[in-house]
Design an enzyme around this catalytic site. Structure first.
Site, PDB file in Angstrom:
ATOM      1  N   HIS A 109       2.344 -10.123  -1.569  1.00 52.94           N
ATOM      2  CA  HIS A 109       2.645  -8.998  -0.666  1.00 52.94           C
ATOM      3  C   HIS A 109       2.658  -7.693  -1.449  1.00 52.94           C
ATOM      4  O   HIS A 109       2.002  -6.720  -1.096  1.00 52.94           O
ATOM      5  CB  HIS A 109       4.004  -9.184   0.020  1.00 52.94           C
ATOM      6  CG  HIS A 109       4.495  -7.905   0.646  1.00 52.94           C
ATOM      7  ND1 HIS A 109       4.168  -7.529   1.925  1.00 52.94           N
ATOM      8  CD2 HIS A 109       5.235  -6.889   0.126  1.00 52.94           C
ATOM      9  CE1 HIS A 109       4.700  -6.331   2.182  1.00 52.94           C
ATOM     10  NE2 HIS A 109       5.339  -5.929   1.091  1.00 52.94           N
TER      11      HIS A 109
ATOM     12  N   HIS B 246       0.469  -3.350  -1.529  1.00 53.99           N
ATOM     13  CA  HIS B 246       0.900  -2.005  -1.942  1.00 53.99           C
ATOM     14  C   HIS B 246       0.055  -1.373  -3.038  1.00 53.99           C
ATOM     15  O   HIS B 246      -0.122  -0.153  -3.057  1.00 53.99           O
ATOM     16  CB  HIS B 246       2.351  -2.065  -2.456  1.00 53.99           C
ATOM     17  CG  HIS B 246       3.380  -2.242  -1.387  1.00 53.99           C
ATOM     18  ND1 HIS B 246       3.768  -1.237  -0.529  1.00 53.99           N
ATOM     19  CD2 HIS B 246       4.114  -3.328  -1.050  1.00 53.99           C
ATOM     20  CE1 HIS B 246       4.698  -1.694   0.290  1.00 53.99           C
ATOM     21  NE2 HIS B 246       4.922  -2.958   0.009  1.00 53.99           N
TER      22      HIS B 246
ATOM     23  N   GLU C  72       4.925   0.119   5.181  1.00 51.48           N
ATOM     24  CA  GLU C  72       4.775  -1.325   5.449  1.00 51.48           C
ATOM     25  C   GLU C  72       3.885  -1.614   6.653  1.00 51.48           C
ATOM     26  O   GLU C  72       3.106  -2.566   6.621  1.00 51.48           O
ATOM     27  CB  GLU C  72       6.138  -1.977   5.675  1.00 51.48           C
ATOM     28  CG  GLU C  72       7.018  -2.015   4.444  1.00 51.48           C
ATOM     29  CD  GLU C  72       6.456  -2.870   3.299  1.00 51.48           C
ATOM     30  OE1 GLU C  72       7.062  -2.883   2.240  1.00 51.48           O
ATOM     31  OE2 GLU C  72       5.388  -3.533   3.468  1.00 51.48           O
TER      32      GLU C  72
ATOM     33  N   SER D 157      -1.296  -7.513   3.957  1.00 50.73           N
ATOM     34  CA  SER D 157      -1.095  -8.779   3.244  1.00 50.73           C
ATOM     35  C   SER D 157      -0.855  -9.934   4.219  1.00 50.73           C
ATOM     36  O   SER D 157      -0.545 -11.048   3.800  1.00 50.73           O
ATOM     37  CB  SER D 157       0.098  -8.658   2.286  1.00 50.73           C
ATOM     38  OG  SER D 157       1.264  -8.273   3.002  1.00 50.73           O
TER      39      SER D 157
HETATM   40  N1  HBI Z   1      13.062  -3.823  -3.112  1.00 45.79           N
HETATM   41  N2  HBI Z   1      11.597  -4.915  -4.557  1.00 45.79           N
HETATM   42  C1  HBI Z   1      11.808  -4.228  -3.419  1.00 45.79           C
HETATM   43  N3  HBI Z   1      10.761  -3.963  -2.599  1.00 45.79           N
HETATM   44  C2  HBI Z   1      10.928  -3.274  -1.447  1.00 45.79           C
HETATM   45  O1  HBI Z   1       9.958  -3.023  -0.698  1.00 45.79           O
HETATM   46  C3  HBI Z   1      12.224  -2.814  -1.096  1.00 45.79           C
HETATM   47  C4  HBI Z   1      13.288  -3.107  -1.958  1.00 45.79           C
HETATM   48  N4  HBI Z   1      14.522  -2.699  -1.651  1.00 45.79           N
HETATM   49  C5  HBI Z   1      14.820  -1.911  -0.457  1.00 45.79           C
HETATM   50  C6  HBI Z   1      13.624  -1.662   0.389  1.00 45.79           C
HETATM   51  N5  HBI Z   1      12.416  -2.096   0.049  1.00 45.79           N
HETATM   52  C7  HBI Z   1      13.710  -0.913   1.691  1.00 45.79           C
HETATM   53  O2  HBI Z   1      14.951  -1.096   2.298  1.00 45.79           O
HETATM   54  C8  HBI Z   1      13.473   0.570   1.481  1.00 45.79           C
HETATM   55  O3  HBI Z   1      13.348   1.225   2.689  1.00 45.79           O
HETATM   56  C9  HBI Z   1      14.615   1.149   0.729  1.00 45.79           C
HETATM   57 FE    FE Z   2       6.476  -4.129   0.828  1.00 44.15          FE
END
Ligand code: HBI
Ligand code: FE
Length: 288
Positions: free
Chosen positions: A130, A135, A176, A195
């Site tokens: 993913h 990304h 996303e 993804s």
């Molecule tokens: N941590 N590793 C990782 N990847 C993410 O996409 C991610 C996260 N922590 C919080 C988050 N996404 C979302 O809540 C953001 O909007 C902050």
């Molecule tokens: Fe993501």
């Protein structure tokens, strides 16, 4: 992917550094892991020409990571030269503060573990497929890269203002699950869609979901579900629209939204600019 707490998550958080990063132990991946990676990559790569935005298609073509789980440091040599971003290996979902801190410094957290074969079609937490397939390609696009850094900086501010939930909705409905208008019709740029074997065709071809013109305040007031296809997608005209929307200080927006009830994921408002579904030829331009 949406943030959860860091409790009872899959990753191994034991050996991580204070900034939540770990080493990507590439030798620990098994031949079965790489075989599953190739299957996941082949499935998505076959859908990309028809359903992904041009920027994603071009960036994916310039990268070459279909044969095995990529080595993050090898990609970093190219990525840092392109937009100053680099990937950091993490055990999985991070607390919001750690996550925003990385984005604000042009570091994109990429999970090191790969899903199991039984999760070929659906996974709850972001895994390396993913994070990397969804990304990484758009981190090579200059405007999108600027947007993501601005988002990270905004996240740190949102923490201070208690506005994380509203800002997470912006991440969800753009980074996303975002859609973009193109001369050939609506296409996907969101990582959660790109993804996904099922949601990538669905978000463009299906008549079911709402496709609503990008509207920052509307998005920050709209709840989302993390375990079904989206009931609504938001459509931008170009990445610059995202970057410009996040340029101002959000403090007045949060104040304006405080205390207002959020909209349900599938709700359509009279003020919404609705886009047609993205199938076939060029969709008629959205009402401006
Ligand atoms: N941590 N590793 C990782 N990847 C993410 O996409 C991610 C996260 N922590 C919080 C988050 N996404 C979302 O809540 C953001 O909007 C902050
Ligand atoms: Fe993501």
């Amino acid at each position: 992917m949406a943030g959860e707490t860091t409790h009872n998550l899959r990753g191994d958080y034991s050996g991580m550094r204070p900034d939540y990063t770990v080493e990507q132990v590439w030798s620990a991946y098994t031949p079965e892991d790489h075989a599953l990676w190739r299957r996941l990559y082949a499935r998505q790569a076959a859908l990309v020409p028809r359903y992904a935005c041009r920027e994603f298609i071009d960036s994916l073509a310039a990268l070459d990571f279909g044969d095995a789980i990529p080595r993050f440091d090898a990609v970093n040599a190219k990525l840092s030269a392109a937009t100053g971003w680099r990937l950091v290996a993490v055990p999985g979902l991070l607390p919001d503060a750690a996550f925003f801190g990385h984005l604000a410094n042009r570091r994109f957290p990429v999970t090191v573990w790969l899903r199991s074969p039984g999760e070929f079609d659906y996974i709850v937490e972001p895994d390396v497929f993913h994070d990397f397939f969804g990304h990484v390609p758009l981190l090579f696009d200059a405007v999108f890269a600027d947007y993501l850094e601005a988002y990270g900086k905004g996240g740190i501010k949102a923490q201070e203002l208690g506005a994380i939930e509203m800002l997470s909705r912006l991440y969800w409905y753009t980074v996303e699950f975002g859609l973009i208008e193109t001369p050939a019709g609506i296409r996907a740029y969101g990582a959660g869609i790109l993804s996904s074997g099922g949601e990538l065709p669905y978000c463009v071809d299906s008549d079911e979901p709402n496709r609503i013109g990008f509207d920052l305040l509307r998005i920050m007031r709209t709840r989302y579900k993390i375990d079904t296809y989206q009931e609504s997608y938001f459509v931008i005209r170009e990445f610059r629209e995202l970057f410009e929307a996040t340029a101002p200080d959000f403090t007045p927006y949060y104040a304006q939204l405080a205390g207002r009830a959020p909209y349900a994921p599938g709700e359509v408002l009279p003020s919404d600019r609705l886009a047609k579904k993205g199938g076939g030829g060029a969709s008629p331009p959205m009402p401006s």
